[in-house]
Design an enzyme around this catalytic site. Structure first.
Site, PDB file in Angstrom:
ATOM      1  N   TYR A 161     -39.108 -20.264  14.247  1.00 27.17           N
ATOM      2  CA  TYR A 161     -39.081 -18.868  14.703  1.00 27.17           C
ATOM      3  C   TYR A 161     -39.867 -18.653  15.987  1.00 27.17           C
ATOM      4  O   TYR A 161     -39.764 -17.608  16.614  1.00 27.17           O
ATOM      5  CB  TYR A 161     -39.618 -17.934  13.607  1.00 27.17           C
ATOM      6  CG  TYR A 161     -38.811 -17.944  12.313  1.00 27.17           C
ATOM      7  CD1 TYR A 161     -37.601 -18.614  12.216  1.00 27.17           C
ATOM      8  CD2 TYR A 161     -39.264 -17.276  11.189  1.00 27.17           C
ATOM      9  CE1 TYR A 161     -36.876 -18.639  11.049  1.00 27.17           C
ATOM     10  CE2 TYR A 161     -38.540 -17.289  10.003  1.00 27.17           C
ATOM     11  CZ  TYR A 161     -37.346 -17.980   9.937  1.00 27.17           C
ATOM     12  OH  TYR A 161     -36.629 -17.999   8.768  1.00 27.17           O
ATOM     13  N   LYS A 192     -38.807 -31.490   4.744  1.00 31.27           N
ATOM     14  CA  LYS A 192     -37.514 -32.182   4.796  1.00 31.27           C
ATOM     15  C   LYS A 192     -37.765 -33.495   5.522  1.00 31.27           C
ATOM     16  O   LYS A 192     -37.169 -33.786   6.581  1.00 31.27           O
ATOM     17  CB  LYS A 192     -36.492 -31.275   5.514  1.00 31.27           C
ATOM     18  CG  LYS A 192     -35.062 -31.760   5.469  1.00 31.27           C
ATOM     19  CD  LYS A 192     -34.409 -31.642   4.111  1.00 31.27           C
ATOM     20  CE  LYS A 192     -32.989 -32.187   4.143  1.00 31.27           C
ATOM     21  NZ  LYS A 192     -32.403 -32.357   2.804  1.00 31.27           N
ATOM     22  N   ASP A 240     -34.627 -28.874  -0.330  1.00 28.53           N
ATOM     23  CA  ASP A 240     -33.422 -28.593  -1.116  1.00 28.53           C
ATOM     24  C   ASP A 240     -33.717 -28.728  -2.609  1.00 28.53           C
ATOM     25  O   ASP A 240     -33.276 -27.917  -3.432  1.00 28.53           O
ATOM     26  CB  ASP A 240     -32.249 -29.497  -0.685  1.00 28.53           C
ATOM     27  CG  ASP A 240     -32.668 -30.915  -0.335  1.00 28.53           C
ATOM     28  OD1 ASP A 240     -33.884 -31.188  -0.299  1.00 28.53           O
ATOM     29  OD2 ASP A 240     -31.792 -31.758  -0.114  1.00 28.53           O
ATOM     30  N   ASP A 258     -39.969 -18.696   4.340  1.00 31.48           N
ATOM     31  CA  ASP A 258     -39.266 -17.410   4.406  1.00 31.48           C
ATOM     32  C   ASP A 258     -38.216 -17.356   3.294  1.00 31.48           C
ATOM     33  O   ASP A 258     -38.129 -16.410   2.508  1.00 31.48           O
ATOM     34  CB  ASP A 258     -38.604 -17.307   5.795  1.00 31.48           C
ATOM     35  CG  ASP A 258     -38.004 -15.948   6.058  1.00 31.48           C
ATOM     36  OD1 ASP A 258     -38.181 -15.039   5.228  1.00 31.48           O
ATOM     37  OD2 ASP A 258     -37.339 -15.802   7.107  1.00 31.48           O
ATOM     38  N   ASP A 274     -38.581 -15.572  -0.807  1.00 29.00           N
ATOM     39  CA  ASP A 274     -37.655 -14.535  -1.277  1.00 29.00           C
ATOM     40  C   ASP A 274     -36.978 -14.959  -2.578  1.00 29.00           C
ATOM     41  O   ASP A 274     -36.771 -14.154  -3.483  1.00 29.00           O
ATOM     42  CB  ASP A 274     -36.590 -14.220  -0.220  1.00 29.00           C
ATOM     43  CG  ASP A 274     -37.038 -13.077   0.688  1.00 29.00           C
ATOM     44  OD1 ASP A 274     -38.243 -12.736   0.659  1.00 29.00           O
ATOM     45  OD2 ASP A 274     -36.202 -12.523   1.424  1.00 29.00           O
TER      46      ASP A 274
END
Ligand code: NAD
Length: 360
Positions: free
Chosen positions: A146, A195, A227, A251, A255
C-alpha cells in the site's frame, strides 16, 4: 497514576460510544486510584464542519502531548453526506490516514474474540464455535504494497499497472518485537504469516522474525503461509494467539477474523508506535444509519479503552476489570439491538455503558 488521554469522539455513533468508554475509564480510575485528564479534539467530518479540514495541526499536537488517544469513528453516509463531495484528501478518512502517519502508528492490533454468550452469532459450524477463540491479529500498517511505488503505463501497446511490495529489515524488526511483547501479555504464542514460498519480501520477513524470536525464548513461534492462514481461520481459529503479518495480508485476514466473531460492535482495535503511545478505536465505522438514536453497541469502544489501559498504561488489573465487567454484563443477559437474542434484556447504548461501568 496521572495520565492524559486525548479523546476524538468523531462522527456518527462516535460521540455516543466514546461517552460510554469514558464512563468505564472513570470507573477504573476510581477503583484503582488513578487520575485521567481528558482533552476533547475534533477530527473527521466534525472537523471539516468547524475547521474546513478533517485534521488540524492543533489536533495532532494535542495527541502528541497526551499519553494515549481514544477515538470513536469518523465519516458519514458516503452517498448522501456533503463531506464526500470534497476531493479525496479533504474527506473525513484523510484525517484518519493523516493522524496515523503523524503519530508514527505502524502496528495495528485487532483482537478477535468469540464470547461464549454470543456464539450463536458466529457463522462457523457449531462444533468450531463451541470451542471459542481468542486471537489478536497484528498488522503492519505503514509499509508493504500500500505504500510502495505504483504506476500505470503503456508497455508494448498494452496498458500495464505495477505496485511494489517493499519492506526493509527495520520495518519488519519493529513489528516483530511488538508481536512478541504483546504475546507475553497473552498466551506466549506467535504465528507469523507470510508467502515465503514465493515472495522475497516474505523471505526477509521470515528471516527477521526468526532473529527477533531468539530474544523471546519464552514465546513459541510458528510460521504459516497466508493461503493456509485464511483456511485455518475458518477451520480452527482456536489455534491462534498472536498472528503477525504484513500490511495487505493483515488487511484481508483481520476482516476475515472479524467476520467469524459475528458482531462488528464488539471489536476493539489499537494502533501503536515504537513507544507505549497508541490510538485506540472500535474496528467498525461511524454507523450513520443508527447515529443519534442511542442504539449503538458501545462494547467495541469500551474494550478499546481496556486495550488503552493494558498497552499504553501497563495497567493490567484495570484492563482485566473492564473486560470482566463486559463479560459479566453479557452473562447477566443485557444486549444492545445488534447482538440481541431471545430471552435477553434489550438495553440502549447509554444503559449498556452504565451497566458495564457499575461492574468494573
Ligand atoms: P459501519 O461499520 O459504520 O457500519 C456497518 C453496519 O454495522 C451498519 O449497519 C451499522 O449500523 C453496524 N454497526 C457498526 N458499528 C456498530 C455498533 N457499534 N453498534 C451497532 N451496530 C453497528 O460501516 P459503513 O457503513 O461501511 O461505514 C460508515 C462510515 O464509517 C463511512 O463513512 C466509513 O468511511 C466510515 N468508517 C470509519 C472507520 C473509522 O473511523 N476507523 C472505519 C470504517 C468505516
Amino acid at each position: 497514576m496521572e495520565k492524559k488521554i486525548a479523546v476524538i469522539k468523531g462522527d456518527g455513533i462516535g460521540p455516543e460510544i466514546v461517552t460510554e468508554a469514558v464512563k468505564a475509564l472513570d470507573a477504573a480510575a476510581e477503583k484503582f486510584g488513578h487520575k485521567f485528564e481528558y482533552t476533547q479534539l475534533l477530527m473527521g467530518g466534525c472537523s471539516i464542519d468547524v475547521n474546513g479540514v478533517p485534521l488540524t495541526e492543533e489536533t495532532i499536537a494535542a495527541c502528541k502531548a497526551s499519553d494515549a488517544v481514544l477515538m470513536g469513528s469518523i465519516g458519514g453516509d458516503t452517498t448522501t453526506s456533503p463531506w464526500y463531495k470534497l476531493p479525496a484528501d479533504k474527506r473525513p478518512e484523510a484525517g484518519l490516514l493523516g493522524i496515523r502517519k503523524a503519530l508514527g502508528l505502524f502496528a495495528n492490533l485487532r483482537p478477535c474474540l468469540l464470547y461464549p454468550q454470543l456464539s450463536e452469532a458466529c457463522p462457523l459450524k457449531k462444533e468450531i464455535a463451541d470451542k471459542g477463540f481468542d486471537m489478536l491479529i497484528m498488522r503492519e500498517l505503514t509499509g508493504g504494497l500500500y505504500f510502495g511505488q505504483r504506476k500505470t503505463e503503456t508497455v508494448d501497446g498494452l496498458e500495464t499497472a505495477v505496485d511494489t511490495l517493499i519492506y526493509n529489515e527495520n520495518e519488519i524488526r519493529r513489528i516483530a518485537i511488538k508481536a512478541f511483547e504483546v504475546a507475553r501479555k497473552r498466551r506466549c504464542s506467535v504465528i507469523s504469516v507470510d508467502k515465503a514460498n514465493v515472495l522475497d519480501s516474505s523471505r526477509l520477513w521470515r528471516k527477521i522474525v526468526n532473529e527477533v524470536s531468539a530474544d523471546y525464548p519464552d514465546v513459541e513461534l510458528k510460521h504459516m503461509l497466508v493461503d493456509n492462514a485464511a483456511m485455518q481461520l475458518v477451520r480452527d481459529p482456536a489455534q491462534f494467539d498472536v498472528m503477525v503479518t504484513e500490511n495487505m495480508f493483515g488487511d484481508i485476514l483481520s476482516d476475515e477474523a472479524s467476520m467469524i466473531t459475528g458482531s462488528i460492535g464488539m471489536l476493539p482495535s489499537a494502533s501503536l508506535n515504537e513507544t507505549k503511545f497508541g490510538l485506540y478505536e472500535p474496528s467498525g465505522g461511524s454507523a450513520p444509519d443508527i447515529a443519534g438514536q442511542n442504539k449503538a453497541n458501545p462494547i467495541a469502544a469500551i474494550l478499546s479503552a481496556a486495550m488503552l489501559l493494558r498497552y499504553s498504561f501497563d495497567m493490567t488489573e484495570e484492563a482485566d476489570a473492564v473486560e470482566n465487567a463486559v463479560r459479566q454484563t453479557l452473562d447477566e443477559g443485557y444486549r444492545t439491538g445488534d447482538i440481541m437474542s431471545e430471552g435477553c434484556t434489550l438495553v440502549s447504548c447509554s444503559e449498556m455503558g452504565t451497566l458495564i461501568a457499575q461492574r468494573v
